[in-house]
Design a protein around this motif. Structure first.
Motif, PDB file in Angstrom:
ATOM      1  N   ALA A 347       0.406  10.355 -10.461  1.00 46.47           N
ATOM      2  CA  ALA A 347      -0.904  10.932 -10.147  1.00 46.47           C
ATOM      3  C   ALA A 347      -1.849   9.872  -9.604  1.00 46.47           C
ATOM      4  O   ALA A 347      -2.656  10.130  -8.709  1.00 46.47           O
ATOM      5  CB  ALA A 347      -1.491  11.589 -11.396  1.00 46.47           C
ATOM      6  N   GLY A 348      -1.765   8.644 -10.143  1.00 49.33           N
ATOM      7  CA  GLY A 348      -2.629   7.565  -9.669  1.00 49.33           C
ATOM      8  C   GLY A 348      -2.375   7.231  -8.212  1.00 49.33           C
ATOM      9  O   GLY A 348      -3.316   7.010  -7.434  1.00 49.33           O
ATOM     10  N   VAL A 349      -1.098   7.188  -7.835  1.00 44.99           N
ATOM     11  CA  VAL A 349      -0.753   6.916  -6.433  1.00 44.99           C
ATOM     12  C   VAL A 349      -1.238   8.047  -5.533  1.00 44.99           C
ATOM     13  O   VAL A 349      -1.742   7.807  -4.428  1.00 44.99           O
ATOM     14  CB  VAL A 349       0.774   6.718  -6.293  1.00 44.99           C
ATOM     15  CG1 VAL A 349       1.172   6.614  -4.825  1.00 44.99           C
ATOM     16  CG2 VAL A 349       1.218   5.484  -7.055  1.00 44.99           C
ATOM     17  N   GLN A 350      -1.113   9.279  -6.006  1.00 50.00           N
ATOM     18  CA  GLN A 350      -1.579  10.430  -5.233  1.00 50.00           C
ATOM     19  C   GLN A 350      -3.095  10.360  -5.003  1.00 50.00           C
ATOM     20  O   GLN A 350      -3.579  10.646  -3.910  1.00 50.00           O
ATOM     21  CB  GLN A 350      -1.233  11.732  -5.957  1.00 50.00           C
ATOM     22  CG  GLN A 350       0.247  12.051  -6.020  1.00 50.00           C
ATOM     23  CD  GLN A 350       0.795  12.604  -4.698  1.00 50.00           C
ATOM     24  OE1 GLN A 350       0.053  12.811  -3.750  1.00 50.00           O
ATOM     25  NE2 GLN A 350       2.092  12.824  -4.640  1.00 50.00           N
ATOM     26  N   ARG A 351      -3.837   9.974  -6.050  1.00 51.64           N
ATOM     27  CA  ARG A 351      -5.289   9.846  -5.919  1.00 51.64           C
ATOM     28  C   ARG A 351      -5.648   8.775  -4.907  1.00 51.64           C
ATOM     29  O   ARG A 351      -6.518   8.966  -4.048  1.00 51.64           O
ATOM     30  CB  ARG A 351      -5.928   9.502  -7.265  1.00 51.64           C
ATOM     31  CG  ARG A 351      -5.797  10.562  -8.326  1.00 51.64           C
ATOM     32  CD  ARG A 351      -6.818  10.375  -9.436  1.00 51.64           C
ATOM     33  NE  ARG A 351      -6.883   9.015  -9.919  1.00 51.64           N
ATOM     34  CZ  ARG A 351      -6.143   8.518 -10.901  1.00 51.64           C
ATOM     35  NH1 ARG A 351      -5.233   9.295 -11.479  1.00 51.64           N
ATOM     36  NH2 ARG A 351      -6.285   7.280 -11.308  1.00 51.64           N
ATOM     37  N   THR A 352      -4.980   7.646  -4.994  1.00 47.50           N
ATOM     38  CA  THR A 352      -5.242   6.542  -4.060  1.00 47.50           C
ATOM     39  C   THR A 352      -4.906   6.947  -2.633  1.00 47.50           C
ATOM     40  O   THR A 352      -5.645   6.636  -1.688  1.00 47.50           O
ATOM     41  CB  THR A 352      -4.420   5.300  -4.460  1.00 47.50           C
ATOM     42  OG1 THR A 352      -4.730   4.946  -5.806  1.00 47.50           O
ATOM     43  CG2 THR A 352      -4.736   4.129  -3.538  1.00 47.50           C
ATOM     44  N   THR A 353      -3.805   7.669  -2.464  1.00 49.87           N
ATOM     45  CA  THR A 353      -3.402   8.130  -1.133  1.00 49.87           C
ATOM     46  C   THR A 353      -4.446   9.058  -0.537  1.00 49.87           C
ATOM     47  O   THR A 353      -4.771   8.967   0.650  1.00 49.87           O
ATOM     48  CB  THR A 353      -2.044   8.851  -1.209  1.00 49.87           C
ATOM     49  OG1 THR A 353      -1.075   7.968  -1.774  1.00 49.87           O
ATOM     50  CG2 THR A 353      -1.589   9.281   0.183  1.00 49.87           C
TER      51      THR A 353
END
Length: 501
Positions: A347-353
């Motif tokens: 989820a963190g990577v998705q938010r950053t993306t």
């Protein structure tokens, strides 16, 4: 006789062009900075209060007052008493946010949750997450836009409201010029939801039913346009015909958008991008303006018939349509729960993306605006909300994508729980925690509140000599006006009423 009329027509158009400097009410870059400054800083302070101290959970009377002072009062100050010093206002809000952040977090308040029996917990936790979500930062962005719009439509009638924020006559930029474009851009974001649902279900809606549905959405708006036209003419309300024309108004523009967007959706088979369609339409319209007598006709032509009387509203519609399509393009990557549903990233990577994607698109729109308007390295075309030309389209889209990006960044930092939710109930709780009750209420019944704001604006103008009263009375009237709108919006939300127009 004809030659003298033509000469006069040409002279008027030339004069309008030469008046660019006098009509300019502030550079577009500084206006973008102004629009993108105060509202996100307010959101930052609200987020610190909520994330660190759980100040608005539960939502008490004190919470409502503070919510109102932040999300309504601060924006009202930014266009009135602090209009000459938005940086100072932002600095004061940042100082308050820093102070609150330095206070130890209220751990006990954040842990306080109602205890449920095991069976109730299992039922409450049920509910799969669909492909689309209602992002908190979009609610905050749209709610802020509605609040500032409602403030400005009445505040502009008072002397305390700076003239540089009012709509310009022909050339240049202002806060209220940004407002009408932002309204259309925001509507475009929301309009991408049914398209995404069709794609998720792999059942695209045929053109016929799509047009029929769009006309159903258009009828209430066109009806409001007719009511506004009759009321303005009947009450002899002051208006500038150069804004939309003699009979046209903004409700007609909004009303005609859905059918045209439904038609443009078929063009996606040729150009598979709403941003591409928006740019194609904007560039084509600008070429027609520059290579034909159309620009001179819009700005200085005689109002001899119904078409000529409403030429500003008719032709600016193409620019607003391009803004709407650009908003839809933004919605296509903002509304989905994940930019890449097949991705297994956290989820963190998705938010950053998502934040990076929005930042890139914001930079692209800004670069296009720069190369369209810059006199040294670009085309040197001036912004005109009256024409809704290509620079105006790019200015509105660049400003709004930047604003949405900043709201998204604040949301991502302070409320990651929304993006980590594993079921519908947890996501709903996280969404309500991350959004202001007031902004959520304005967003939920935005058009209904906007209509009420128009009615109250007319009532105030008929009963109060707005140009003759001082700052203290002005602020009292504006605060009372916004309090009525806010209580109405929150009341509708409390009773779970959504007025669909």
């Amino acid at each position: 006789m004809a030659s003298s009329a033509a000469a006069a027509h040409a002279h008027t158009y030339k004069q309008l062009k030469e008046d660019f400097v006098s009509n300019l009410t502030g550079g577009a870059v500084s206006e973008i900075a102004y629009v993108c400054a105060v509202a996100p800083v307010v959101s930052l302070l609200w987020s610190v209060l909520q994330a660190r101290q759980s100040f608005f959970k539960p939502y008490t009377a004190l919470g409502f007052v503070v919510d109102f002072l932040l999300n309504v009062g601060a924006l009202l100050l930014s266009v009135t008493l602090y209009s000459a010093a938005p940086v100072l206002l932002s600095a004061l809000l940042l100082a308050a946010a820093s102070f609150v952040y330095a206070i130890p977090p209220n751990v006990s308040a954040r842990r306080r949750k109602p205890k449920l029996p095991p069976t109730a917990q299992s039922k409450a936790g049920s509910g799969d997450l669909g492909p689309l979500s209602t992002k908190p930062f979009l609610t905050n962005y749209r709610g802020n836009m509605m609040v500032i719009t409602c403030i400005c439509i009445l505040a502009v009638d008072f002397r305390l409201f700076p003239r540089r924020f009012a709509k310009v006559e022909t050339w240049g930029t202002s806060l209220m010029d940004m407002g009408v474009g932002s309204f259309v851009f925001s509507a475009g974001i929301v309009a991408s939801r049914p398209v995404l649902k069709d794609r998720a279900d792999h059942r695209p809606t045929p053109l016929g039913p799509r047009l029929l549905k769009s006309f159903r959405h258009s009828l209430p708006l066109l009806a409001f346009g007719i009511v506004r036209l009759l009321s303005v003419k009947g009450l002899d309300y002051a208006e500038h015909v150069s804004e939309y024309g003699v009979h046209w108004n903004f409700f007609f523009t909004l009303g005609f958008l859905p059918p045209f967007v439904a038609l443009f959706q078929s063009a996606l088979k040729i150009i598979p991008s709403y941003a591409g369609l928006a740019l194609l339409l904007g560039v084509f319209y600008q070429i027609v303006l520059e290579s034909t007598p159309l620009k001179a006709f819009i700005l200085a032509g005689p109002r001899t018939d119904l078409f000529a009387m409403n030429r500003e509203g008719i032709f600016s519609f193409f620019g607003y349509l391009a803004i709407f399509l650009a908003g839809q393009d933004t919605g296509m990557y903002v509304l989905p729960r994940s930019l890449n549903p097949k991705s297994t990233s956290t989820a963190g990577v998705q938010r950053t993306t998502l934040v990076l994607t929005m930042a890139v698109w914001s930079a692209i729109w800004m670069a296009l605006y720069f190369f369209t308007t810059d006199y040294t390295y670009g085309a040197g075309v001036s912004v005109s909300r009256r024409l809704a030309n290509l620079p105006y389209v790019l200015w509105v889209v660049a400003s709004n994508t930047t604003l949405v990006s900043v709201f998204c960044l604040v949301d991502t930092i302070f409320f990651p729980a929304f993006y980590n939710a594993h079921d519908a109930k947890a996501e709903k709780e996280a969404y309500e925690t991350a959004t202001s009750r007031i902004l959520r209420s304005y967003n939920r019944n935005g058009l209904a509140v906007f209509l009420l704001a128009n009615l109250l604006t007319g009532l105030v103008n008929m009963t109060v000599p707005t140009l003759d009263i001082g700052p203290l009375v002005t602020m009292g009237i504006l605060l009372a006006y916004m309090a009525v709108l806010t209580v109405t919006a929150v009341g509708l939300d409390m009773y779970n009423i959504s007025i669909k127009l």
